[in-house]
Design a protein around this motif. Structure first.
Motif, PDB file in Angstrom:
ATOM      1  N   SER A 120       0.577  -1.222  -0.131  1.00 42.68           N
ATOM      2  CA  SER A 120       0.122   0.075  -0.102  1.00 42.68           C
ATOM      3  C   SER A 120       1.115   1.334  -0.010  1.00 42.68           C
ATOM      4  O   SER A 120       2.086   0.982   0.482  1.00 42.68           O
ATOM      5  CB  SER A 120      -0.834  -0.034   1.075  1.00 42.68           C
ATOM      6  OG  SER A 120      -0.248  -0.007   2.504  1.00 42.68           O
ATOM      7  N   ALA A 121       0.188   2.525  -0.152  1.00 43.52           N
ATOM      8  CA  ALA A 121       1.123   3.619  -0.356  1.00 43.52           C
ATOM      9  C   ALA A 121       1.293   4.129   1.077  1.00 43.52           C
ATOM     10  O   ALA A 121       2.604   4.813   1.121  1.00 43.52           O
ATOM     11  CB  ALA A 121       0.200   4.493  -1.229  1.00 43.52           C
ATOM     12  N   HIS A 122       0.312   3.906   2.066  1.00 40.40           N
ATOM     13  CA  HIS A 122       0.682   4.020   3.496  1.00 40.40           C
ATOM     14  C   HIS A 122       0.264   2.987   4.137  1.00 40.40           C
ATOM     15  O   HIS A 122      -0.569   2.210   3.823  1.00 40.40           O
ATOM     16  CB  HIS A 122      -0.539   5.254   3.742  1.00 40.40           C
ATOM     17  CG  HIS A 122      -0.318   6.690   2.646  1.00 40.40           C
ATOM     18  ND1 HIS A 122       0.828   7.418   2.682  1.00 40.40           N
ATOM     19  CD2 HIS A 122      -1.045   6.961   1.570  1.00 40.40           C
ATOM     20  CE1 HIS A 122       0.506   8.158   1.720  1.00 40.40           C
ATOM     21  NE2 HIS A 122      -0.678   8.011   1.133  1.00 40.40           N
ATOM     22  N   ASP A 151       4.743   1.243   0.005  1.00 35.65           N
ATOM     23  CA  ASP A 151       5.626   1.744  -0.876  1.00 35.65           C
ATOM     24  C   ASP A 151       5.017   2.898  -1.360  1.00 35.65           C
ATOM     25  O   ASP A 151       3.940   3.010  -2.191  1.00 35.65           O
ATOM     26  CB  ASP A 151       5.508   0.832  -2.319  1.00 35.65           C
ATOM     27  CG  ASP A 151       6.460   1.527  -3.600  1.00 35.65           C
ATOM     28  OD1 ASP A 151       6.773   2.304  -3.500  1.00 35.65           O
ATOM     29  OD2 ASP A 151       6.295   0.462  -4.519  1.00 35.65           O
ATOM     30  N   PRO A 152       5.542   4.094  -0.949  1.00 34.62           N
ATOM     31  CA  PRO A 152       4.961   5.385  -1.252  1.00 34.62           C
ATOM     32  C   PRO A 152       4.950   5.666  -2.624  1.00 34.62           C
ATOM     33  O   PRO A 152       4.138   6.565  -2.924  1.00 34.62           O
ATOM     34  CB  PRO A 152       6.091   6.476  -0.494  1.00 34.62           C
ATOM     35  CG  PRO A 152       6.644   5.764   0.437  1.00 34.62           C
ATOM     36  CD  PRO A 152       6.704   4.358   0.136  1.00 34.62           C
ATOM     37  N   SER A 153       5.492   5.265  -3.545  1.00 32.71           N
ATOM     38  CA  SER A 153       5.602   5.442  -4.911  1.00 32.71           C
ATOM     39  C   SER A 153       4.112   4.895  -5.658  1.00 32.71           C
ATOM     40  O   SER A 153       4.195   5.514  -6.746  1.00 32.71           O
ATOM     41  CB  SER A 153       6.847   4.930  -5.576  1.00 32.71           C
ATOM     42  OG  SER A 153       6.352   3.512  -5.907  1.00 32.71           O
ATOM     43  N   LEU A 154       3.361   4.262  -4.834  1.00 31.08           N
ATOM     44  CA  LEU A 154       1.989   3.833  -5.526  1.00 31.08           C
ATOM     45  C   LEU A 154       1.084   5.126  -5.325  1.00 31.08           C
ATOM     46  O   LEU A 154       0.040   4.888  -5.960  1.00 31.08           O
ATOM     47  CB  LEU A 154       1.441   2.772  -4.424  1.00 31.08           C
ATOM     48  CG  LEU A 154       2.231   1.481  -4.866  1.00 31.08           C
ATOM     49  CD1 LEU A 154       1.487   0.136  -3.656  1.00 31.08           C
ATOM     50  CD2 LEU A 154       2.369   0.745  -6.201  1.00 31.08           C
ATOM     51  N   LEU A 155       1.431   6.125  -4.566  1.00 29.47           N
ATOM     52  CA  LEU A 155       0.588   7.204  -4.453  1.00 29.47           C
ATOM     53  C   LEU A 155      -0.733   7.037  -3.863  1.00 29.47           C
ATOM     54  O   LEU A 155      -1.123   7.697  -3.048  1.00 29.47           O
ATOM     55  CB  LEU A 155       0.442   7.853  -5.856  1.00 29.47           C
ATOM     56  CG  LEU A 155       1.470   8.345  -6.810  1.00 29.47           C
ATOM     57  CD1 LEU A 155       1.020   8.853  -7.989  1.00 29.47           C
ATOM     58  CD2 LEU A 155       2.304   9.278  -5.808  1.00 29.47           C
ATOM     59  N   GLY A 156      -1.326   5.748  -4.086  1.00 28.62           N
ATOM     60  CA  GLY A 156      -2.667   5.570  -3.305  1.00 28.62           C
ATOM     61  C   GLY A 156      -3.028   4.129  -3.907  1.00 28.62           C
ATOM     62  O   GLY A 156      -2.450   3.471  -4.780  1.00 28.62           O
ATOM     63  N   GLY A 157      -4.020   3.576  -3.008  1.00 31.57           N
ATOM     64  CA  GLY A 157      -4.545   2.306  -3.448  1.00 31.57           C
ATOM     65  C   GLY A 157      -3.591   1.076  -3.104  1.00 31.57           C
ATOM     66  O   GLY A 157      -2.748   1.230  -2.121  1.00 31.57           O
ATOM     67  N   ASP A 168      -4.148  -4.872  -8.952  1.00 28.77           N
ATOM     68  CA  ASP A 168      -3.324  -3.725  -8.945  1.00 28.77           C
ATOM     69  C   ASP A 168      -4.389  -2.602  -9.157  1.00 28.77           C
ATOM     70  O   ASP A 168      -4.742  -2.363  -9.836  1.00 28.77           O
ATOM     71  CB  ASP A 168      -2.208  -3.573  -9.818  1.00 28.77           C
ATOM     72  CG  ASP A 168      -1.274  -2.605  -9.633  1.00 28.77           C
ATOM     73  OD1 ASP A 168      -1.766  -1.664  -8.939  1.00 28.77           O
ATOM     74  OD2 ASP A 168      -0.253  -2.464 -10.404  1.00 28.77           O
ATOM     75  N   SER A 169      -4.816  -1.887  -7.976  1.00 26.84           N
ATOM     76  CA  SER A 169      -5.709  -0.767  -7.917  1.00 26.84           C
ATOM     77  C   SER A 169      -5.071   0.609  -7.516  1.00 26.84           C
ATOM     78  O   SER A 169      -5.298   1.439  -7.101  1.00 26.84           O
ATOM     79  CB  SER A 169      -6.592  -1.323  -7.047  1.00 26.84           C
ATOM     80  OG  SER A 169      -6.315  -1.147  -5.590  1.00 26.84           O
ATOM     81  N   SER A 170      -3.553   0.425  -7.840  1.00 21.20           N
ATOM     82  CA  SER A 170      -2.725   1.711  -7.370  1.00 21.20           C
ATOM     83  C   SER A 170      -2.979   2.884  -8.193  1.00 21.20           C
ATOM     84  O   SER A 170      -3.147   2.483  -9.534  1.00 21.20           O
ATOM     85  CB  SER A 170      -1.272   1.372  -7.243  1.00 21.20           C
ATOM     86  OG  SER A 170      -0.682   0.956  -8.483  1.00 21.20           O
ATOM     87  N   ILE A 171      -2.782   4.130  -7.765  1.00 14.59           N
ATOM     88  CA  ILE A 171      -2.980   5.143  -8.473  1.00 14.59           C
ATOM     89  C   ILE A 171      -1.857   5.313  -9.564  1.00 14.59           C
ATOM     90  O   ILE A 171      -2.126   5.657 -10.768  1.00 14.59           O
ATOM     91  CB  ILE A 171      -3.123   6.380  -7.659  1.00 14.59           C
ATOM     92  CG1 ILE A 171      -4.292   6.340  -6.815  1.00 14.59           C
ATOM     93  CG2 ILE A 171      -2.936   7.647  -8.376  1.00 14.59           C
ATOM     94  CD1 ILE A 171      -4.415   7.610  -5.880  1.00 14.59           C
ATOM     95  N   LYS A 172      -0.703   4.949  -9.175  1.00 11.77           N
ATOM     96  CA  LYS A 172       0.451   5.025 -10.018  1.00 11.77           C
ATOM     97  C   LYS A 172       0.024   4.024 -11.411  1.00 11.77           C
ATOM     98  O   LYS A 172       0.496   4.530 -12.399  1.00 11.77           O
ATOM     99  CB  LYS A 172       1.709   4.269  -9.318  1.00 11.77           C
ATOM    100  CG  LYS A 172       2.956   4.284 -10.235  1.00 11.77           C
ATOM    101  CD  LYS A 172       4.039   3.420  -9.283  1.00 11.77           C
ATOM    102  CE  LYS A 172       5.420   3.596 -10.279  1.00 11.77           C
ATOM    103  NZ  LYS A 172       6.390   2.914  -9.359  1.00 11.77           N
TER     104      LYS A 172
END
Length: 184
Positions: A120-122, A151-157, A168-172
């Motif tokens: 997760s991003a956070h 992993d903060p590089s995901l930005l979110g999700g 994979d539901s990450s914003i990145k």
């Protein structure tokens, strides 16, 4: 115990299997797993501890003494403490994150669970982890233990891996997909 060839085929997998068998025979799988979770958190939070485990410049004897001190400070169980000493003696401390992940998979399989690697991003709250486990349990149809990382590089999700399946539901990833779509 029947293990997948994938875990036993790798060097860290053989170490994890040996630790798992020791823990199983001593009926201390939960204690060892809790100690390994503490170690994983220490690796994530302490740059000094991470350097201790990865630096080839630290002498074998110094690394052994240092991990013994860390194990005492973190109040790890005896099996995990001895195991860390073996890793230090064999100069395999750098493999610790992979060994921890493999041990968790073995323990989850032993309990009849499936392990999901969640990035997760956070950091997730306890309520979020509980909701995620429930959602994954409904999707898969069996109990799920989660191996959390940030992993903060995901930005979110989230990025969830269960075996060979990835969600994979990450914003990145969404932004990268949008950028590709805009290129034409």
């Amino acid at each position: 115990m029947e293990n997948s060839g994938g875990i036993q085929a790798s060097l860290p997998g053989r170490y994890a299997t040996a630790l798992f068998e020791l823990a199983r025979d001593a009926k201390s799988i939960d204690k060892v797993e809790a100690s390994l979770a503490t170690l994983r958190a220490a690796l994530d939070q302490s740059a000094d501890f991470k350097t201790l485990t990865t630096s080839p410049l630290i002498a074998r004897g110094a690394a052994t003494k240092a991990v013994a001190a860390v194990a005492t400070m973190l109040k790890l169980d005896a099996t995990t403490t001895k195991f860390l000493g073996v890793l230090a003696d064999n100069r395999r401390l750098a493999q610790l994150p992979v060994i921890i992940r493999a041990f968790r998979q073995l323990a989850a399989s032993f309990r009849g669970e499936t392990t999901a690697e969640v990035t997760s991003a956070h950091a997730l709250t306890d309520d979020q982890v509980t909701a995620l486990k429930q959602s994954l349990r409904q999707r898969i149809g069996r109990e799920v233990s989660v191996d959390l990382s940030v992993d903060p590089s995901l930005l979110g999700g989230l990025v969830v891996r269960i075996g060979s399946q990835m969600i994979d539901s990450s914003i990145k990833t969404r932004l990268n997909s949008l950028a590709l779509a805009m290129k034409g």
